[in-house]
Design a protein around this motif. Structure first.
Motif, mmCIF file in Angstrom:
data_model
loop_
_atom_site.group_PDB
_atom_site.id
_atom_site.type_symbol
_atom_site.label_atom_id
_atom_site.label_comp_id
_atom_site.label_asym_id
_atom_site.label_seq_id
_atom_site.Cartn_x
_atom_site.Cartn_y
_atom_site.Cartn_z
ATOM 1 N N SER A 1 -5.877 -4.044 -8.385
ATOM 2 C CA SER A 1 -6.120 -5.435 -7.983
ATOM 3 C C SER A 1 -5.259 -5.642 -6.774
ATOM 4 O O SER A 1 -5.579 -6.242 -5.668
ATOM 5 N N ILE A 2 -3.821 -5.595 -6.842
ATOM 6 C CA ILE A 2 -3.025 -5.937 -5.584
ATOM 7 C C ILE A 2 -3.213 -5.261 -4.478
ATOM 8 O O ILE A 2 -3.141 -5.527 -3.423
ATOM 9 N N ILE A 3 -3.365 -3.822 -4.719
ATOM 10 C CA ILE A 3 -3.546 -2.986 -3.654
ATOM 11 C C ILE A 3 -4.753 -3.447 -2.993
ATOM 12 O O ILE A 3 -4.979 -3.465 -1.567
ATOM 13 N N GLY A 4 -5.857 -3.496 -3.894
ATOM 14 C CA GLY A 4 -7.138 -4.035 -3.239
ATOM 15 C C GLY A 4 -7.226 -5.350 -2.224
ATOM 16 O O GLY A 4 -7.773 -5.287 -1.240
ATOM 17 N N ASN A 5 -6.588 -6.467 -3.086
ATOM 18 C CA ASN A 5 -6.394 -7.469 -2.245
ATOM 19 C C ASN A 5 -5.478 -7.104 -0.975
ATOM 20 O O ASN A 5 -5.701 -8.281 0.016
ATOM 21 N N SER A 6 -4.600 -6.482 -1.012
ATOM 22 C CA SER A 6 -3.864 -6.116 0.183
ATOM 23 C C SER A 6 -4.568 -5.503 1.250
ATOM 24 O O SER A 6 -4.640 -5.897 2.450
ATOM 25 N N ALA B 1 2.710 4.602 -7.946
ATOM 26 C CA ALA B 1 2.563 3.416 -8.961
ATOM 27 C C ALA B 1 1.597 3.922 -10.276
ATOM 28 O O ALA B 1 0.885 4.712 -9.753
ATOM 29 N N PRO B 2 1.642 3.255 -11.298
ATOM 30 C CA PRO B 2 0.682 3.748 -12.221
ATOM 31 C C PRO B 2 -0.561 3.037 -11.917
ATOM 32 O O PRO B 2 -0.550 1.854 -11.246
ATOM 33 N N GLU B 3 -1.691 3.642 -11.994
ATOM 34 C CA GLU B 3 -3.067 3.255 -11.613
ATOM 35 C C GLU B 3 -3.533 2.278 -12.805
ATOM 36 O O GLU B 3 -4.745 2.444 -13.301
ATOM 37 N N THR B 4 -2.886 0.822 -13.155
ATOM 38 C CA THR B 4 -3.341 0.120 -13.716
ATOM 39 C C THR B 4 -4.511 -0.990 -13.231
ATOM 40 O O THR B 4 -4.287 -0.934 -11.899
ATOM 41 N N ALA B 5 -5.150 -1.746 -14.023
ATOM 42 C CA ALA B 5 -6.139 -2.709 -13.317
ATOM 43 C C ALA B 5 -5.295 -3.512 -12.429
ATOM 44 O O ALA B 5 -5.676 -3.867 -11.386
ATOM 45 N N ILE C 1 0.753 -1.251 0.153
ATOM 46 C CA ILE C 1 -0.155 -0.068 0.106
ATOM 47 C C ILE C 1 0.965 1.335 -0.042
ATOM 48 O O ILE C 1 0.566 2.018 -0.662
ATOM 49 N N ASN C 2 1.970 1.335 0.772
ATOM 50 C CA ASN C 2 2.868 2.552 0.833
ATOM 51 C C ASN C 2 3.641 2.815 -0.413
ATOM 52 O O ASN C 2 3.697 3.756 -0.874
#
Length: 220
Positions: A93-98, A85-89, A79-80
């Motif tokens: 998704s990695i951020i969301g699952n974190s 980072a680029p806001e790619t899907a 998250i940090n």
């Protein structure tokens, strides 16, 4: 800690470009990826600066670093470090699952249901399941039902149980009883007091009193 420092130090003599290329080679392997090695290679200021030279390198850098951090369950670091980072899907998704694994379900939903992410991952069962569970844990049962019911989501007996609970919570006792009797492995839940109580209450509210009494007596 000493072994980790030694691992970090052994890359110090390499140029940023070489560290980047080594990390990429490890990242694209089809099995037995060494995610800690990728982190050690990429989590460096000079390598990060090198990766900013063009969009392709930048995407590859953050894809590899964030996924590797996620794979070793360093969700706060994901998250940090994703802030630039680029806001790619893929990255969203990695951020969301974190956030999901940190039990921050509201933030998980914000990322996992973002339009580009849903479009990319709407047929990925684990993605849809994590959205459904996030809504469930937030007690937003109609939204949870929407995702639990998606055809792309291959449900386990546990998932059907939670779906039945969702219908029960919104007082749709007909669908709740249908799912709890037809869709789950009854051997799994034959001694589950929550299951028996829920199904008994469904029958009671549907005026199926004989079935209700039977299920309630099975709790005793």
């Amino acid at each position: 800690m000493e072994n980790n420092n030694q691992e970090l130090n052994k890359y110090d003599h390499l140029l940023p470009e070489d560290r980047f290329n080594l990390a990429y080679e490890e990242y694209v392997k089809t099995e037995n990826n060494d995610y800690q090695k990728i982190i050690n290679l990429l989590d460096d200021k000079k390598v990060c600066q090198f990766a900013q030279s063009d969009d392709k390198k930048k995407n590859l850098y953050y894809n590899a670093l964030l996924f590797s951090l996620f794979a070793v369950e360093r969700y706060d670091d994901v998250i940090n470090k994703a802030q630039k980072a680029p806001e790619t899907a893929y990255i969203l998704s990695i951020i969301g699952n974190s956030h999901f694994f940190k039990k921050d379900f509201s933030s998980a939903i914000n990322y996992l249901t973002e339009e580009s992410v849903l479009k990319e991952y709407e047929n990925i069962p684990v993605h849809i399941r994590n959205i459904a569970l996030s809504f469930y844990y937030l007690k937003k049962f109609p939204d949870a039902i929407k995702y639990f019911e998606k055809e792309s989501f291959k449900k386990s007996s546990r998932d059907y149980f939670l779906l039945g609970i969702c219908y029960y919570k919104i007082e749709d006792y007909e669908n709740a009883s249908r799912i709890l009797t037809e869709k789950i492995d009854k051997n799994e839940y034959i001694n589950d007091l929550d299951y028996l109580k829920t199904l008994g209450t469904c029958y009671f509210n549907l005026c199926e009193y004989t079935k209700a009494i039977k299920k309630q007596s099975e709790k005793i």
